[in-house]
Design a protein around this motif. Structure first.
Motif, short mmCIF file in Angstrom:
data_model
loop_
_atom_site.label_atom_id
_atom_site.label_comp_id
_atom_site.label_asym_id
_atom_site.label_seq_id
_atom_site.Cartn_x
_atom_site.Cartn_y
_atom_site.Cartn_z
N GLY A 77 -8.26 -13.39 121.57
CA GLY A 77 -8.26 -13.76 122.98
C GLY A 77 -8.33 -15.25 123.23
O GLY A 77 -8.17 -15.70 124.37
N ARG A 78 -8.54 -16.02 122.18
CA ARG A 78 -8.63 -17.47 122.35
C ARG A 78 -7.25 -18.06 122.62
O ARG A 78 -6.25 -17.56 122.14
CB ARG A 78 -9.23 -18.10 121.10
N SER A 79 -7.25 -19.15 123.37
CA SER A 79 -5.97 -19.79 123.68
C SER A 79 -5.47 -20.59 122.47
O SER A 79 -6.22 -20.93 121.58
CB SER A 79 -6.14 -20.71 124.90
N HIS A 80 -4.18 -20.87 122.50
CA HIS A 80 -3.54 -21.59 121.41
C HIS A 80 -3.38 -23.06 121.76
O HIS A 80 -3.35 -23.44 122.93
CB HIS A 80 -2.18 -20.97 121.09
N SER A 81 -3.24 -23.86 120.74
CA SER A 81 -3.06 -25.30 120.88
C SER A 81 -1.73 -25.60 121.57
O SER A 81 -0.74 -24.89 121.37
CB SER A 81 -3.07 -25.94 119.49
N PRO A 82 -1.66 -26.67 122.35
CA PRO A 82 -0.39 -27.06 122.94
C PRO A 82 0.58 -27.65 121.90
O PRO A 82 1.78 -27.71 122.12
CB PRO A 82 -0.77 -28.09 124.00
N ASP A 83 0.04 -28.09 120.75
CA ASP A 83 0.88 -28.65 119.69
C ASP A 83 1.68 -27.54 119.02
O ASP A 83 1.14 -26.55 118.55
CB ASP A 83 -0.01 -29.35 118.66
N PHE A 84 3.03 -27.68 119.00
CA PHE A 84 3.91 -26.63 118.52
C PHE A 84 3.63 -26.24 117.07
O PHE A 84 3.55 -25.05 116.75
CB PHE A 84 5.37 -27.05 118.67
N ALA A 85 3.47 -27.20 116.19
CA ALA A 85 3.24 -26.90 114.77
C ALA A 85 1.92 -26.16 114.58
O ALA A 85 1.84 -25.18 113.83
CB ALA A 85 3.25 -28.19 113.95
N GLU A 86 0.91 -26.62 115.27
CA GLU A 86 -0.40 -25.96 115.16
C GLU A 86 -0.34 -24.56 115.80
O GLU A 86 -0.93 -23.60 115.28
CB GLU A 86 -1.48 -26.80 115.83
N GLN A 87 0.39 -24.44 116.88
CA GLN A 87 0.52 -23.15 117.55
C GLN A 87 1.25 -22.14 116.65
O GLN A 87 0.88 -20.96 116.62
CB GLN A 87 1.29 -23.32 118.86
N ALA A 88 2.24 -22.61 115.91
CA ALA A 88 2.96 -21.71 114.98
C ALA A 88 1.99 -21.16 113.94
O ALA A 88 2.01 -19.96 113.62
CB ALA A 88 4.11 -22.46 114.32
N GLN A 89 1.12 -22.01 113.40
CA GLN A 89 0.12 -21.57 112.43
C GLN A 89 -0.86 -20.59 113.07
O GLN A 89 -1.23 -19.58 112.47
CB GLN A 89 -0.63 -22.78 111.85
N GLN A 90 -1.28 -20.88 114.29
CA GLN A 90 -2.21 -19.99 114.98
C GLN A 90 -1.58 -18.62 115.21
O GLN A 90 -2.24 -17.60 115.09
CB GLN A 90 -2.65 -20.62 116.30
N ARG A 91 -0.31 -18.59 115.52
CA ARG A 91 0.37 -17.30 115.74
C ARG A 91 0.48 -16.51 114.44
O ARG A 91 0.36 -15.28 114.45
CB ARG A 91 1.74 -17.53 116.37
#
Length: 107
Positions: A29-43
């Motif tokens: 439920g936590r939000s993801h980073s606005p940084d695309f590379a970091e967001q890809a890792q989070q996904r």
């Protein structure tokens, strides 16, 4: 039927699975980073978390089924062949549905 009382072990398993599932849902439920590379890792991490959540939910279902078998008197009997499940197997896996022989044939 076995002399082993699985209720405490099943209660503990249910609590562990529930706690694990709750923590995973919270993480998902936590939000993801606005940084695309970091967001890809989070996904990617979310995919792993979803698999872990499915595993915890499957464990909770197995515990629920074991409790139903307790209620109807079939706990400790193999769901496949009807023979008693080895007591040491039930100690190790209180929600076991099959005896060791049948579990080997299923898997």
């Amino acid at each position: 039927m076995t002399e082993f009382d699985p209720r405490p072990a099943l209660d503990q398993l249910a609590a562990e699975y529930s706690k694990r599932a709750e923590a995973i849902r919270r993480d998902l439920g936590r939000s993801h980073s606005p940084d695309f590379a970091e967001q890809a890792q989070q996904r990617q991490n979310d995919d792993v978390l979803r698999a872990l959540l499915a595993e915890a939910e499957a464990g909770m279902r197995l515990v629920g089924l074991a409790r139903l078998r307790l209620a109807d008197g079939s706990y400790g009997l193999c769901a496949r062949c009807g023979e008693p499940i080895e007591e040491r197997r039930l100690h190790a896996l209180p929600a076991a549905e099959n005896c060791l022989r049948c579990a080997g044939e299923v898997g």
